[in-house]
Write a protein that holds these residues in place. Structure first.
Motif, PDB file in Angstrom:
ATOM      1  N   ALA A 108      14.200   1.278  -3.694  1.00 23.99           N
ATOM      2  CA  ALA A 108      13.998   0.458  -2.677  1.00 23.99           C
ATOM      3  C   ALA A 108      14.187   1.179  -1.327  1.00 23.99           C
ATOM      4  CB  ALA A 108      14.870  -0.720  -2.861  1.00 23.99           C
ATOM      5  N   ALA A 109      15.176   1.839  -1.150  1.00 24.49           N
ATOM      6  CA  ALA A 109      15.443   2.723  -0.110  1.00 24.49           C
ATOM      7  C   ALA A 109      14.452   3.436   0.314  1.00 24.49           C
ATOM      8  CB  ALA A 109      16.798   3.507  -0.069  1.00 24.49           C
ATOM      9  N   TYR A 110      13.736   4.219  -0.541  1.00 26.33           N
ATOM     10  CA  TYR A 110      12.519   4.863  -0.389  1.00 26.33           C
ATOM     11  C   TYR A 110      11.374   4.200   0.325  1.00 26.33           C
ATOM     12  CZ  TYR A 110       8.382   7.760  -1.171  1.00 26.33           C
ATOM     13  OH  TYR A 110       6.930   8.540  -0.903  1.00 26.33           O
ATOM     14  N   VAL A 111      11.209   2.871  -0.348  1.00 27.16           N
ATOM     15  CA  VAL A 111      10.065   2.131   0.162  1.00 27.16           C
ATOM     16  C   VAL A 111      10.591   1.718   1.823  1.00 27.16           C
ATOM     17  CG1 VAL A 111       8.891  -0.145  -0.145  1.00 27.16           C
ATOM     18  CG2 VAL A 111       9.483   1.226  -2.093  1.00 27.16           C
ATOM     19  N   GLU A 112      11.585   1.520   1.817  1.00 29.71           N
ATOM     20  CA  GLU A 112      11.974   0.896   3.392  1.00 29.71           C
ATOM     21  C   GLU A 112      11.612   1.784   4.159  1.00 29.71           C
ATOM     22  OE1 GLU A 112      15.936  -0.675   3.406  1.00 29.71           O
ATOM     23  OE2 GLU A 112      15.615  -2.308   1.907  1.00 29.71           O
ATOM     24  N   GLU A 113      11.886   3.149   4.038  1.00 29.97           N
ATOM     25  CA  GLU A 113      11.909   4.297   4.892  1.00 29.97           C
ATOM     26  C   GLU A 113      10.346   4.447   5.134  1.00 29.97           C
ATOM     27  OE1 GLU A 113      12.819   7.014   7.601  1.00 29.97           O
ATOM     28  OE2 GLU A 113      14.071   5.543   6.782  1.00 29.97           O
ATOM     29  N   ARG A 114       9.717   4.590   4.078  1.00 30.42           N
ATOM     30  CA  ARG A 114       8.162   4.774   4.154  1.00 30.42           C
ATOM     31  C   ARG A 114       7.506   3.810   4.860  1.00 30.42           C
ATOM     32  NH1 ARG A 114       5.341   8.395   0.719  1.00 30.42           N
ATOM     33  NH2 ARG A 114       3.759   7.386   2.154  1.00 30.42           N
ATOM     34  N   SER A 115       7.948   2.516   4.782  1.00 30.10           N
ATOM     35  CA  SER A 115       7.344   1.442   5.455  1.00 30.10           C
ATOM     36  C   SER A 115       7.830   1.424   6.849  1.00 30.10           C
ATOM     37  CB  SER A 115       7.910   0.288   4.874  1.00 30.10           C
ATOM     38  OG  SER A 115       7.421   0.001   3.317  1.00 30.10           O
ATOM     39  N   ARG A 116       8.731   1.753   7.157  1.00 24.69           N
ATOM     40  CA  ARG A 116       9.239   1.790   8.657  1.00 24.69           C
ATOM     41  C   ARG A 116       8.337   3.054   9.413  1.00 24.69           C
ATOM     42  NH1 ARG A 116      13.884   2.682   7.472  1.00 24.69           N
ATOM     43  NH2 ARG A 116      14.999   0.556   7.845  1.00 24.69           N
ATOM     44  N   LYS A 148       5.378   4.243   8.400  1.00 25.52           N
ATOM     45  CA  LYS A 148       4.116   3.710   8.365  1.00 25.52           C
ATOM     46  C   LYS A 148       3.935   2.873   9.667  1.00 25.52           C
ATOM     47  CE  LYS A 148       0.659   1.440   5.534  1.00 25.52           C
ATOM     48  NZ  LYS A 148       0.434   0.746   4.043  1.00 25.52           N
ATOM     49  N   ALA A 149       4.852   1.824   9.877  1.00 23.80           N
ATOM     50  CA  ALA A 149       4.572   0.754  10.621  1.00 23.80           C
ATOM     51  C   ALA A 149       4.729   1.478  12.154  1.00 23.80           C
ATOM     52  CB  ALA A 149       5.805  -0.139  10.721  1.00 23.80           C
ATOM     53  N   GLU A 150       5.407   2.485  12.264  1.00 24.31           N
ATOM     54  CA  GLU A 150       5.544   3.427  13.642  1.00 24.31           C
ATOM     55  C   GLU A 150       4.058   3.876  13.811  1.00 24.31           C
ATOM     56  OE1 GLU A 150       8.466   6.327  13.302  1.00 24.31           O
ATOM     57  OE2 GLU A 150      10.200   4.883  13.202  1.00 24.31           O
ATOM     58  N   ASN A 151       3.270   4.115  13.031  1.00 22.86           N
ATOM     59  CA  ASN A 151       1.875   4.595  13.116  1.00 22.86           C
ATOM     60  C   ASN A 151       0.708   3.432  12.780  1.00 22.86           C
ATOM     61  OD1 ASN A 151       2.666   7.398  14.153  1.00 22.86           O
ATOM     62  ND2 ASN A 151       3.314   7.449  11.860  1.00 22.86           N
ATOM     63  N   TYR A 152       1.116   2.291  12.827  1.00 20.26           N
ATOM     64  CA  TYR A 152       0.385   1.214  12.536  1.00 20.26           C
ATOM     65  C   TYR A 152      -0.993   1.255  13.306  1.00 20.26           C
ATOM     66  CZ  TYR A 152      -1.715  -3.414  11.284  1.00 20.26           C
ATOM     67  OH  TYR A 152      -2.720  -4.329  10.970  1.00 20.26           O
ATOM     68  N   ILE A 153      -2.084   1.141  12.668  1.00 20.91           N
ATOM     69  CA  ILE A 153      -3.453   0.919  13.542  1.00 20.91           C
ATOM     70  C   ILE A 153      -4.004  -0.030  12.845  1.00 20.91           C
ATOM     71  CG2 ILE A 153      -5.533   1.781  14.372  1.00 20.91           C
ATOM     72  CD1 ILE A 153      -3.960   4.655  14.947  1.00 20.91           C
ATOM     73  N   LEU A 154      -4.692  -1.058  13.382  1.00 20.80           N
ATOM     74  CA  LEU A 154      -5.735  -2.219  12.980  1.00 20.80           C
ATOM     75  C   LEU A 154      -7.149  -1.657  13.488  1.00 20.80           C
ATOM     76  CD1 LEU A 154      -6.411  -4.608  10.983  1.00 20.80           C
ATOM     77  CD2 LEU A 154      -6.107  -5.912  13.115  1.00 20.80           C
ATOM     78  N   ALA A 189      -4.381 -10.618  10.147  1.00 21.88           N
ATOM     79  CA  ALA A 189      -4.427  -9.154   9.583  1.00 21.88           C
ATOM     80  C   ALA A 189      -3.238  -8.615   9.843  1.00 21.88           C
ATOM     81  CB  ALA A 189      -5.825  -8.675  10.087  1.00 21.88           C
ATOM     82  N   VAL A 190      -2.896  -8.664  11.051  1.00 24.12           N
ATOM     83  CA  VAL A 190      -1.697  -7.766  11.656  1.00 24.12           C
ATOM     84  C   VAL A 190      -0.466  -8.340  10.839  1.00 24.12           C
ATOM     85  CG1 VAL A 190      -0.106  -7.222  13.540  1.00 24.12           C
ATOM     86  CG2 VAL A 190      -2.530  -7.278  13.834  1.00 24.12           C
ATOM     87  N   ALA A 191      -0.076  -9.711  10.685  1.00 22.08           N
ATOM     88  CA  ALA A 191       1.011  -9.876  10.019  1.00 22.08           C
ATOM     89  C   ALA A 191       0.984  -9.596   8.603  1.00 22.08           C
ATOM     90  CB  ALA A 191       0.817 -11.585  10.138  1.00 22.08           C
ATOM     91  N   SER A 192      -0.186  -9.630   7.776  1.00 22.56           N
ATOM     92  CA  SER A 192      -0.399  -8.958   6.592  1.00 22.56           C
ATOM     93  C   SER A 192      -0.401  -7.532   6.254  1.00 22.56           C
ATOM     94  CB  SER A 192      -1.613  -9.476   5.925  1.00 22.56           C
ATOM     95  OG  SER A 192      -1.602 -10.842   5.813  1.00 22.56           O
ATOM     96  N   GLY A 193      -0.297  -6.848   7.632  1.00 23.27           N
ATOM     97  CA  GLY A 193      -0.309  -5.153   7.658  1.00 23.27           C
ATOM     98  C   GLY A 193      -1.480  -4.664   7.034  1.00 23.27           C
ATOM     99  N   ALA A 235       0.664  -1.098   0.101  1.00 13.72           N
ATOM    100  CA  ALA A 235       0.104   0.051  -0.095  1.00 13.72           C
ATOM    101  C   ALA A 235       0.785   1.366   0.098  1.00 13.72           C
ATOM    102  CB  ALA A 235      -0.943  -0.052   1.077  1.00 13.72           C
ATOM    103  N   VAL A 236       2.301   1.327  -0.310  1.00 17.70           N
ATOM    104  CA  VAL A 236       2.896   2.174  -0.278  1.00 17.70           C
ATOM    105  C   VAL A 236       3.213   2.453  -1.621  1.00 17.70           C
ATOM    106  CG1 VAL A 236       5.391   3.379  -0.024  1.00 17.70           C
ATOM    107  CG2 VAL A 236       4.317   1.813   1.901  1.00 17.70           C
ATOM    108  N   ARG A 237       2.762   3.804  -2.217  1.00 18.00           N
ATOM    109  CA  ARG A 237       2.995   4.203  -3.710  1.00 18.00           C
ATOM    110  C   ARG A 237       4.603   4.576  -3.680  1.00 18.00           C
ATOM    111  NH1 ARG A 237      -2.268   8.017  -5.061  1.00 18.00           N
ATOM    112  NH2 ARG A 237      -3.845   6.572  -4.566  1.00 18.00           N
ATOM    113  N   CYS A 238       5.077   3.803  -4.703  1.00 18.80           N
ATOM    114  CA  CYS A 238       6.344   3.982  -4.900  1.00 18.80           C
ATOM    115  C   CYS A 238       6.897   4.077  -6.504  1.00 18.80           C
ATOM    116  CB  CYS A 238       7.196   3.017  -4.101  1.00 18.80           C
ATOM    117  SG  CYS A 238       6.760   1.229  -4.619  1.00 18.80           S
ATOM    118  N   GLY A 239       6.189   4.667  -7.269  1.00 15.60           N
ATOM    119  CA  GLY A 239       6.317   4.823  -8.683  1.00 15.60           C
ATOM    120  C   GLY A 239       7.719   5.532  -8.898  1.00 15.60           C
ATOM    121  N   ASN A 240       8.703   5.247  -9.619  1.00 12.57           N
ATOM    122  CA  ASN A 240       9.789   6.040  -9.874  1.00 12.57           C
ATOM    123  C   ASN A 240      10.600   6.295  -8.437  1.00 12.57           C
ATOM    124  OD1 ASN A 240       9.021   6.372 -12.539  1.00 12.57           O
ATOM    125  ND2 ASN A 240       7.886   8.076 -12.044  1.00 12.57           N
ATOM    126  N   LYS A 241      10.387   5.473  -7.592  1.00 11.01           N
ATOM    127  CA  LYS A 241      11.252   5.585  -6.147  1.00 11.01           C
ATOM    128  C   LYS A 241      12.134   4.324  -6.231  1.00 11.01           C
ATOM    129  CE  LYS A 241       8.918   9.327  -5.099  1.00 11.01           C
ATOM    130  NZ  LYS A 241       9.518  10.613  -4.995  1.00 11.01           N
TER     131      LYS A 241
END
Length: 476
Positions: free
Chosen positions: A46-54, A56-62, A177-181, A38-44
């Motif tokens: 792998a480092a960008y995706v890792e940072e955004r994912s990190r 995003k995880a810090e504010n994760y809410i299910l 659900a949590v394991a799948s993010g 669910a992280v949009r990463c067109g023209n980005k």
């Protein structure tokens, strides 16, 4: 031509350079329209995706939605939810086939990486256990579909799903659900205790058929002048349905109905309005004549009728019978005895067949004849009547109460007047021999006997007590 060739070669070189340049770019960047978890990463990168994912995880809410539509939030920080890159983002780039960009650049690329997060399963389980969906006051337990009986009908009541959770299944779906993010989860029906019986259950159909069978077992009571029935509505009030769909009869309701029948149709000892030969109407009660319904046998028969499942027309189960059916059970064939006028009449089917003077029980000696409504118990020829201080031989004895009867009295020269008050019998009704012979030949066993006084008397003897005489009073 040489100039044109040079221009063409230059354009080709530019095109090749552009193709290679873009290819090299997409060897380290994702194609447009690419998203990872669910992280949009067109023209980005792998480092960008890792940072955004990190981040995003810090504010994760299910957000969990339950069967009632209520929503509950589980915050990732409460169970150490974190992004754990394992190089899968870079691996995707290598597999992207950068130099096929003219084909892939316009396509949509969506990836889900299931092994990129970590969390404390124990702390998540604790957080889930603390959700309000497990609260005692919040839970609505499921209710089975059932058949409800009211005063006038029965109806199918649909099942109530309720929201009683199955803890293990709730934990499993949230863990997944949590394991799948996942950002949201609607708990499935597998997470709830379901009713055991639904409207589609064959058991309910069987229950309905059983009720219909009972309702078909109506009873019409054959009582002259009355239209008494154990109808569907009354039967319905006697039925009950258990939680497992079994239909049974409430015996207390059967008892109540039989008591109703007895109260209404038992005539034993009733006060009756009686039109005398004189033409006036008196009230006479007591005696032992009349209908008596056997409560035990009637209850048993009703249960048998209901089990039979078919309409029935019958008499009530009687313990004692009268000559005439119905509430007017004396009918038009009876013996009338007026103690005050010292007269006896016999009516057969409404016609007077015999009239005679009598001598009844001696009131002064406390041997007054019993009053009330009785019946001829039996007829006996050549009987010897024995009392405390006497013995009398009679040819025609027609008893109607406790050791009291009508019989011939050959020893008397006179009948009627007020002889009974001072020189009356020991309680029996004395009549002339010829009249006794005639009456004996005409009457049948069971013929009603209506005996009464026109003045107030007090009968205290044993015969009055034992025969339930209307004028009996207990000795002081």
């Amino acid at each position: 031509m040489k100039k044109a060739a040079i221009i063409g070669a230059g354009g080709l070189l530019v095109a090749c350079g552009l193709y290679l340049g873009i290819g090299f770019f997409y060897s380290s960047h994702y194609y447009p329209k690419t998203s990872i978890n669910a992280v949009r990463c067109g023209n980005k990168t792998a480092a960008y995706v890792e940072e955004r994912s990190r981040k995003k995880a810090e504010n994760y809410i299910l957000t969990v939605t339950d069967r009632k539509g209520s929503q509950f939030c589980l915050k990732g920080k409460d169970f150490s939810y974190a992004y754990q890159p394992k190089g899968e983002e870079a691996k995707l780039l290598k597999e992207q086939k950068a130099f096929l960009w003219p084909i892939s650049i316009f396509q949509k690329h969506d990836y889900q990486l299931t092994s990129e997060v970590s969390f404390d399963k124990s702390r998540l389980a604790t957080a889930v256990d603390g959700l309000a969906i497990f609260g005692k006051d919040y839970i609505e337990r499921p209710q089975n579909a059932h058949i409800a009986i009211t005063d006038t009908e029965y109806q199918l009541v649909e099942e109530v799903p309720g929201n009683e959770p199955i803890a293990a299944n709730v934990q499993a779906e949230i863990n997944k659900a949590v394991a799948s993010g996942e950002a949201s989860l609607v708990l499935s029906d597998d997470c709830y205790v379901e009713p055991e019986i639904t409207t589609k259950d064959s058991l309910l159909q069987q229950t309905s058929q059983e009720i219909e069978k009972y309702l078909a077992a109506t009873v019409h009571y054959e009582i002259d002048g009355q239209d008494e029935n154990l109808d569907k509505e009354r039967i319905l009030s006697m039925l009950k349905v258990s939680e497992d769909g079994k239909v049974s009869v409430k015996t207390d309701k059967v008892v109540d109905f039989v008591q109703y029948l007895a109260t209404k149709y038992n005539t034993y000892g009733d006060r009756r309005k009686f039109k005398t030969t004189k033409g006036d109407t008196i009230e006479v009660g007591g005696g032992d004549y009349g209908w008596v319904i056997s409560k035990a046998k009637e209850q048993e028969q009703i249960l048998a009728d209901l089990a039979g499942g078919k309409p029935v027309s019958r008499e009530p189960m009687y313990e004692q019978r009268a000559l005439q059916s119905g509430l007017d059970d004396i009918g038009d064939t009876y013996i009338e005895i007026d103690y005050t006028k010292q007269k006896l009449w016999y009516y057969k089917e409404g016609k007077k067949r015999l009239t005679t003077k009598i001598v009844s029980g001696n009131l002064r000696q406390h041997n007054g004849s019993v009053d009330g409504v009785y019946k001829i118990v039996y007829k006996e020829r050549n009987a010897t009547l024995v009392g405390e201080n006497y013995s009398s031989d009679v040819k025609y004895f027609m008893p109607f109460a406790y050791n009291i009867g009508i019989h011939d009295a050959s020893w008397r020269a006179e009948f009627g007047k007020e002889i009974y008050k001072t020189n009356g019998s020991h309680g029996c009704v004395n009549i002339p021999p010829k009249k006794a012979e005639k009456l004996f030949s005409m009457i049948e066993v069971g013929t009603p006997v209506v005996a009464y006084y026109r003045e107030r008397v007090k009968l205290t003897n044993t015969a009055a007590q034992m025969s339930n005489a209307f004028s009996y009073v207990k000795k002081e």
